[in-house]
Write an enzyme that holds these catalytic residues in place. Sequence first.
Site, mmCIF file in Angstrom:
data_model
loop_
_atom_site.group_PDB
_atom_site.id
_atom_site.type_symbol
_atom_site.label_atom_id
_atom_site.label_comp_id
_atom_site.label_asym_id
_atom_site.label_seq_id
_atom_site.Cartn_x
_atom_site.Cartn_y
_atom_site.Cartn_z
ATOM 1 N N LYS A 21 -1.402 -9.403 2.766
ATOM 2 C CA LYS A 21 -0.649 -8.987 3.961
ATOM 3 C C LYS A 21 -1.510 -8.014 4.767
ATOM 4 O O LYS A 21 -2.161 -7.145 4.180
ATOM 5 C CB LYS A 21 0.684 -8.335 3.556
ATOM 6 N N ASP A 67 0.837 -1.199 0.000
ATOM 7 C CA ASP A 67 0.000 0.000 0.000
ATOM 8 C C ASP A 67 0.876 1.255 0.000
ATOM 9 O O ASP A 67 0.367 2.377 -0.032
ATOM 10 C CB ASP A 67 -1.009 -0.006 1.159
ATOM 11 N N SER A 68 2.208 1.061 -0.013
ATOM 12 C CA SER A 68 3.127 2.181 -0.265
ATOM 13 C C SER A 68 2.870 2.755 -1.660
ATOM 14 O O SER A 68 3.378 3.830 -1.986
ATOM 15 C CB SER A 68 4.582 1.729 -0.125
ATOM 16 N N GLU A 127 9.081 -4.391 10.500
ATOM 17 C CA GLU A 127 9.509 -3.088 9.980
ATOM 18 C C GLU A 127 10.075 -2.213 11.089
ATOM 19 O O GLU A 127 9.447 -2.004 12.136
ATOM 20 C CB GLU A 127 8.313 -2.382 9.294
ATOM 21 N N GLU A 157 -1.572 -5.595 8.518
ATOM 22 C CA GLU A 157 -0.763 -5.011 9.589
ATOM 23 C C GLU A 157 -1.429 -5.250 10.944
ATOM 24 O O GLU A 157 -2.631 -5.009 11.090
ATOM 25 C CB GLU A 157 -0.605 -3.496 9.370
ATOM 26 N N ASP A 212 -1.080 -6.025 -0.162
ATOM 27 C CA ASP A 212 -1.529 -5.418 1.093
ATOM 28 C C ASP A 212 -3.041 -5.206 1.093
ATOM 29 O O ASP A 212 -3.599 -4.667 0.118
ATOM 30 C CB ASP A 212 -0.884 -4.032 1.263
HETATM 31 O O1 KIV Z 1 3.553 -1.123 1.631
HETATM 32 C C1 KIV Z 1 4.727 -1.517 1.646
HETATM 33 O O2 KIV Z 1 5.533 -1.237 0.741
HETATM 34 C C2 KIV Z 1 5.157 -2.346 2.768
HETATM 35 C C3 KIV Z 1 6.618 -2.590 2.918
HETATM 36 C C4 KIV Z 1 7.296 -1.383 3.426
HETATM 37 C C5 KIV Z 1 6.910 -3.775 3.749
HETATM 38 O O3 KIV Z 1 4.367 -2.773 3.536
#
Ligand code: KIV
Length: 271
Positions: free
Chosen positions: A120, A51-52, A189, A122, A90
């Site tokens: 994934k 989600d980056s 992280e 969090e 994510d």
């Molecule tokens: O969203 C992302 O890129 C991440 C990584 C920093 C692990 O969760």
Amino acid sequence: MSVHKEVKRITTHTVQEMKTRGEKIAMLTAYDYSMAAVVDASGMDIILVGDSASNVMAGHETTLPITLDQMIYHASAVVRAAKRALVVVDLPFGTYQGNSKEALNSAIRIMKESGAHAVKLEGGIEIAESVSRILTAGIPVMGHLGLTPQSIYKFGTYTVRAKEDAEAAKLKEDALKLQELGCFGIVLEKIPAQLAKEVSESLLIPTIGIGAGQHCDGQVLVIHDMLGINKGFKPRFLRQYANLYDTMNGAIENYVSDVKGREFPNEKEQY
Ligand code: KIV
């Protein structure tokens, strides 16, 4: 006779075997077809559609604004390019924290509409019910502990997490809980290297670190950061393998100059 050579897909079982035999796992983000094709061809084990994307693709300050539809759009493009890597996506903010049914629906949408291989999430014990429900549907889940960017407004800063004993103890408990629930791996992280070492050694499933030191079972970076496309973003944990901002900027300036100077196109570059 077909000359097409089948590429063996990395699976959640492959990464488990890699941990067991002590082989490090390489993971990198990608958000679009062209980048993912290069990443996949470079021997990446896991591609994370993070989600980056909210930051590096859309220019938001945090990961919070990206939507499920937008994640599915990015993930579908990556899946079309990834012939070998395991593709993990994510679940964006607000699509799994509310209740476990919503979490399952979000995960199903990602798997069905993008063709990705895993999701994934969090968080630790707080999201146990959601993780469980998603796993029950046969969807592999990767956890994410330590600095969890979807909670940035709770933390207040992007500094190193779990430096204090109480937070470190909670992280250890969370990691064991995620393993017990059936997660196939956990991203750690921005936590102290010693804590990441202890967590990695205590788990049977692999840990993938970002700013968590050399003892994790694998490493992950955001592709724009490691290629130097994000000018000015240079945290201590980041190794920059290229300086694409300057390379691209130089090339594009040359193009502008050629167009304005009537140097492009020349006679050979036209019909
Ligand atoms: O969203 C992302 O890129 C991440 C990584 C920093 C692990 O969760």
